[in-house]
Design a protein around this motif. Structure first.
Motif, short mmCIF file in Angstrom:
data_model
loop_
_atom_site.label_atom_id
_atom_site.label_comp_id
_atom_site.label_asym_id
_atom_site.label_seq_id
_atom_site.Cartn_x
_atom_site.Cartn_y
_atom_site.Cartn_z
N GLY A 119 0.79 -1.22 0.00
CA GLY A 119 0.00 0.00 0.00
C GLY A 119 0.82 1.27 0.00
N ALA A 120 1.99 1.23 0.61
CA ALA A 120 2.83 2.42 0.69
C ALA A 120 3.31 2.87 -0.69
CB ALA A 120 4.03 2.16 1.59
N GLU A 121 3.28 1.95 -1.67
CA GLU A 121 3.74 2.28 -3.02
C GLU A 121 2.62 2.88 -3.88
OE1 GLU A 121 5.47 -1.18 -4.81
OE2 GLU A 121 6.42 -1.80 -2.94
N LEU A 122 1.38 2.86 -3.38
CA LEU A 122 0.24 3.30 -4.18
C LEU A 122 -0.18 4.71 -3.80
CD1 LEU A 122 -1.99 0.08 -3.93
CD2 LEU A 122 -0.43 0.72 -5.79
N ALA A 123 -0.64 5.46 -4.82
CA ALA A 123 -1.24 6.77 -4.55
C ALA A 123 -2.70 6.62 -4.15
CB ALA A 123 -1.12 7.67 -5.78
N ALA A 124 -3.37 5.58 -4.71
CA ALA A 124 -4.80 5.38 -4.44
C ALA A 124 -5.20 3.97 -4.85
CB ALA A 124 -5.65 6.41 -5.19
N LEU A 125 -6.33 3.53 -4.31
CA LEU A 125 -6.89 2.20 -4.58
C LEU A 125 -8.37 2.39 -4.93
CD1 LEU A 125 -6.72 -0.97 -4.37
CD2 LEU A 125 -7.40 -0.69 -1.97
N VAL A 126 -8.80 1.74 -6.03
CA VAL A 126 -10.21 1.75 -6.42
C VAL A 126 -10.70 0.31 -6.46
CG1 VAL A 126 -11.89 2.38 -8.19
CG2 VAL A 126 -9.90 3.86 -7.78
N LEU A 127 -11.77 0.02 -5.73
CA LEU A 127 -12.36 -1.31 -5.68
C LEU A 127 -13.76 -1.26 -6.29
CD1 LEU A 127 -11.39 -2.28 -2.01
CD2 LEU A 127 -10.13 -2.80 -4.11
N SER A 128 -13.96 -2.02 -7.37
CA SER A 128 -15.24 -2.04 -8.08
C SER A 128 -15.92 -3.39 -7.87
CB SER A 128 -14.99 -1.80 -9.57
OG SER A 128 -16.10 -2.23 -10.35
N TRP A 206 -14.54 2.89 -3.08
CA TRP A 206 -15.32 1.65 -3.31
C TRP A 206 -16.55 2.02 -4.12
CZ3 TRP A 206 -19.63 0.01 0.36
CH2 TRP A 206 -20.22 -1.20 -0.07
N VAL A 207 -16.71 1.38 -5.29
CA VAL A 207 -17.90 1.58 -6.11
C VAL A 207 -18.62 0.24 -6.27
CG1 VAL A 207 -16.99 3.59 -7.33
CG2 VAL A 207 -16.59 1.32 -8.28
N HIS A 208 -19.96 0.26 -6.22
CA HIS A 208 -20.72 -1.00 -6.25
C HIS A 208 -22.13 -0.73 -6.78
CE1 HIS A 208 -20.05 -5.10 -4.35
NE2 HIS A 208 -21.25 -5.23 -4.89
N GLY A 209 -22.66 -1.69 -7.50
CA GLY A 209 -24.03 -1.61 -7.95
C GLY A 209 -24.99 -2.10 -6.88
#
Length: 265
Positions: A119-128, A206-209
């Motif tokens: 996680g320290a290497e990421l600018a952001a996380l998107v979970l669909s 977090w995006v979800h239907g």
């Protein structure tokens, strides 16, 4: 111009793809879901390209154009390692740029596990529509003497019937049953994610239907709540089905993704 390339993955040759732009603001790595392949993400990649990202993705082992027995994954840590190879390639191509990891469905599970490790290497996380927390409708099959073949109802993917038609006719999509080894590995991965660590300060969307029948909203919500850190945003779309990036309101969804990335950057 999109380029395909290969690398030696954990269990054989892995096929990956790059959608470059001339002067990117950031990097995005896409992580696809169960049974599909990264070629289904052309629209997502094109949207991110227009937003200023050079985009990368891979076909997981046993998926798409990558080597391996079809949809056979017996250890998701190996898949995380393959994703890490792509992340490192992106960083080598464009040093110093922020990197956003975007995972859909099973790819959301893989991306969440990746974030726990790196996680320290990421600018952001998107979970669909992530498989996270629990996925009882699949993991309960482990209790059966034989794994039943339950074909996917393509109408559960999107309200756009064309998405289901293309999916059903796609030769690179797996249209057969789950493999017991994959379900067992998926169950182990879900339990490992639930055990932590949390995501801390990593900006997470977090995006979800709301009408997702494949990966129901509430079990996924419970999983997200278990690991989310303090920098967390959620978007739930009424009437939307599983593949929110392929839904009739996909431009709204991707607009929310790019707006989130803008806030992070």
């Amino acid at each position: 111009m999109t380029t395909e390339w290969e690398f030696d993955g954990s269990t054989g040759k892995i096929t990956a793809r790059t959608w470059p732009v001339e002067a990117p603001r950031y990097l995005a790595v896409l992580v696809h879901g169960y049974g599909e392949h990264i070629g289904r993400y052309e629209y997502v990649a094109a949207t991110l390209n227009r937003h200023g990202a050079t985009v990368y993705g891979l076909d997981h082992m046993g998926h798409g154009k990558s080597e391996g027995e079809r949809v056979l994954i017996d250890d998701y840590e190996a898949v995380v390692a393959d994703v890490h190879h792509v992340v490192q390639r992106a960083r080598a191509d464009r040093p110093g740029l922020p990197l956003v990891l975007i995972g859909h469905s099973m790819g959301g599970m893989i991306a969440a596990r990746y974030a726990q490790h790196h996680g320290a290497e990421l600018a952001a996380l998107v979970l669909s529509g992530p498989v996270i927390g629990s996925w009882e409708q699949v993991t309960s099959m482990l209790e059966m003497p034989e794994i039943p073949f339950v074909p996917i109802n393509v109408a559960t993917l999107s309200r756009d019937p064309e998405i289901g038609r293309i999916y059903a006719e796609d030769p690179l999509v797996w249209h057969g049953p789950f493999k017991r080894e994959l379900i067992a590995a998926l169950d182990r991965c879900l339990k490992a994610i639930n055990a932590g660590p949390k995501l801390g300060s990593l900006p997470t969307l977090w995006v979800h239907g709301a009408a997702d029948e494949l990966v129901p909203l509430e079990p996924s919500r419970a999983g997200v709540e278990t690991i989310r850190g303090e920098n967390f945003t959620e978007r739930v779309y009424g009437e939307a089905r599983h593949e929110v990036f392929n839904e009739t309101n996909k431009d709204e969804v991707l607009g929310d993704v790019t707006a989130f990335i803008d806030r992070v950057l």
